[in-house]
Scaffold this motif. Structure first.
Motif, PDB file in Angstrom:
ATOM      1  N   ARG A  93       0.840  -1.191   0.000  1.00 29.34           N
ATOM      2  CA  ARG A  93       0.000   0.000   0.000  1.00 29.34           C
ATOM      3  C   ARG A  93       0.880   1.249   0.000  1.00 29.34           C
ATOM      4  O   ARG A  93       1.794   1.391   0.810  1.00 29.34           O
ATOM      5  N   LEU A  94       0.585   2.150  -0.940  1.00 25.03           N
ATOM      6  CA  LEU A  94       1.308   3.421  -1.018  1.00 25.03           C
ATOM      7  C   LEU A  94       0.509   4.515  -0.327  1.00 25.03           C
ATOM      8  O   LEU A  94      -0.721   4.430  -0.243  1.00 25.03           O
ATOM      9  N   PRO A  95       1.187   5.560   0.231  1.00 21.87           N
ATOM     10  CA  PRO A  95       2.603   5.904   0.012  1.00 21.87           C
ATOM     11  C   PRO A  95       3.587   5.237   0.956  1.00 21.87           C
ATOM     12  O   PRO A  95       4.786   5.322   0.750  1.00 21.87           O
ATOM     13  N   GLY A  96       3.122   4.549   2.006  1.00 22.46           N
ATOM     14  CA  GLY A  96       4.054   4.074   3.018  1.00 22.46           C
ATOM     15  C   GLY A  96       4.752   2.775   2.702  1.00 22.46           C
ATOM     16  O   GLY A  96       5.805   2.484   3.263  1.00 22.46           O
ATOM     17  N   GLY A  97       4.180   1.937   1.832  1.00 23.51           N
ATOM     18  CA  GLY A  97       4.810   0.665   1.515  1.00 23.51           C
ATOM     19  C   GLY A  97       4.415  -0.466   2.434  1.00 23.51           C
ATOM     20  O   GLY A  97       5.090  -1.499   2.469  1.00 23.51           O
ATOM     21  N   ALA A  98       3.305  -0.316   3.185  1.00 22.96           N
ATOM     22  CA  ALA A  98       2.868  -1.389   4.076  1.00 22.96           C
ATOM     23  C   ALA A  98       2.337  -2.561   3.255  1.00 22.96           C
ATOM     24  O   ALA A  98       1.644  -2.363   2.253  1.00 22.96           O
TER      25      ALA A  98
END
Length: 426
Positions: A93-98
């Motif tokens: 999941r963007l923007p965090g990269g989870a």
């Protein structure tokens, strides 16, 4: 997995200032206001001097993986590297990269392509088999990664929102099926054929299919229904091989025996014009002109209405329209290709954009170039054909190569054998 890394530039911190004594008189308010205003101006100026903030997401992906950004998802396909390790599609999941989800891929493939369509993700694997190029498309739910269906063939989006699956081609028998992307239900299918198959892509999906069989009439079909719109024999007088190229509303028939190109209206196969060009390697839509690359190393610009020659050049390898002009690559310019901007109708050189490794982003609305920076890393520039200039966007300090430009992001390998995703500024 490493979380978001924000690069704020270099922050300097000096000794704390001495505390100011309390003003002795209340009538010094104007002086205090002036000092406060000066402090605000200094703070704003210091803030304006800082470099723009760059968000970098480090992702746990192996080198050689195939990647795509689709909206708020970063998708990466990691192919199987041993018989015990299965390939997988991982979503972050963007923007965090989870991590969002991951799904196994049952087939082994040398390369993968991901096609977003409606609420689905269509993952197509390509493998070179003993008799041709084998393909398999797997449909997954975009929100969860849940398996929906899989069928042979590569996925081609249709203009009406449905899907074509194309198997075979080149030296093997082809099959073509139009299916509903939700469940893979067949809407129409083409009997197995040895005909060469071409498509017209509108930019929003394919709407025409052209069949070019050996020693039989050429057929133009409506892609959504399979209905035949036109059929005609286009064989040259010498019955030699005939190559077909779809160019907007034209079908170009290339007679390699006589080195001529004949243009037909696509939907009616009515003859428009014929031109002798010499041996033809490729043809392409170049906006207001047709670009033809000859076997003699020349690039020809042809008027699509009349077949008249606009200009020719042996300096340029290829060209394509961009933002109202024509970008061309310079012949023999080395690993880093030199790009020029020319007037499509006259061939006049308008600007030299330098040498870059070039990428198209957002369906060619942006042209992004990468090249090495003298201090290490990669320089990122946006090539503006209309202005005839390059706007420097960023320097990626840890990037080592193997880059992709995907939907306002640049994905590059870094030294520790993983990937980082940089967002491109507007």
């Amino acid at each position: 997995m490493t979380g978001p890394v924000i690069d704020l530039g270099e922050l300097r911190h000096g000794p704390d200032p001495d505390l100011l004594p309390r003003p002795p008189r209340a009538n010094d308010r104007r002086l205090r206001c002036a000092l406060v205003l000066l402090l605000v101006l200094v703070t704003v100026a210091a803030g304006a001097a800082l470099p723009p903030r760059r968000t970098v997401v480090t992702l746990p992906a192996r080198l050689g993986a195939d990647a795509l950004v689709d909206g708020d998802l970063f998708l990466i396909v990691e192919p199987a590297n041993t018989s015990a390790r299965q390939g997988r599609l991982a979503a972050y999941r963007l923007p965090g990269g989870a991590p969002a989800w991951q799904a196994p891929l049952s087939a082994e493939a040398r390369s993968w392509r991901i096609t977003p369509l409606a609420r689905m993700l269509l993952v197509t694997g390509y493998e070179i088999g003993p008799v041709g190029r084998d393909t398999l498309t797997v449909a997954l739910d975009r929100a969860t990664g849940a398996f929906r269906w899989q069928q042979p063939g590569r996925a081609i989006a249709l203009a009406d929102g449905n899907l074509l699956l194309h198997s075979g081609g080149q030296t093997e028998v082809s099959s073509l099926r139009a299916v509903d992307p939700c469940c893979g239900t067949v809407r129409w299918r083409l009997p197995p054929t040895s005909a060469q198959i071409s498509f017209r892509d509108t930019g929003h999906g394919v709407d025409r299919v052209v069949l070019n069989p050996v020693n039989a009439p050429v057929e133009v079909r409506e892609a959504s229904t399979g209905a035949v719109l036109a059929s005609a024999s286009l064989l040259p007088p010498n019955d030699g091989p005939l190559g077909l190229e779809v160019m907007e509303d034209l079908l170009l028939a290339v007679d390699r025996g006589s080195a001529t190109v004949t243009a037909y209206g696509l939907d009616g196969l009515d003859r428009r014009w014929t031109r002798t060009t010499g041996p033809v390697e490729f043809a392409a839509d170049c906006g207001p002109v047709l670009c033809i690359r000859t076997g003699g190393g020349e690039l020809l610009a042809i008027d699509p209405e009349t077949g008249g020659l606009r200009w020719r050049s042996d300096r340029w390898s290829w060209g394509w329209p961009y933002d109202g002009r024509l970008m061309v690559s310079v012949s023999g310019s080395g690993p880093m290709v030199q790009y020029l901007v020319v007037d499509a109708l006259t061939g006049e050189e308008l600007a030299d954009l330098g040498r870059w490794e070039l990428y198209q982003v957002d369906d060619a609305r942006r042209m992004v170039g990468l090249r090495g920076h003298p201090d290490g890393g990669l320089l990122v520039g946006e090539l503006d054909a209309r202005a005839g200039e390059v706007r420097v966007l960023d320097v990626l300090p840890h990037a080592t190569g193997e880059c992709q430009a995907i939907t306002d992001h640049v994905l590059c390998a870094i030294a520790n054998s993983s990937y980082q995703l940089w967002n491109l500024p507007d």
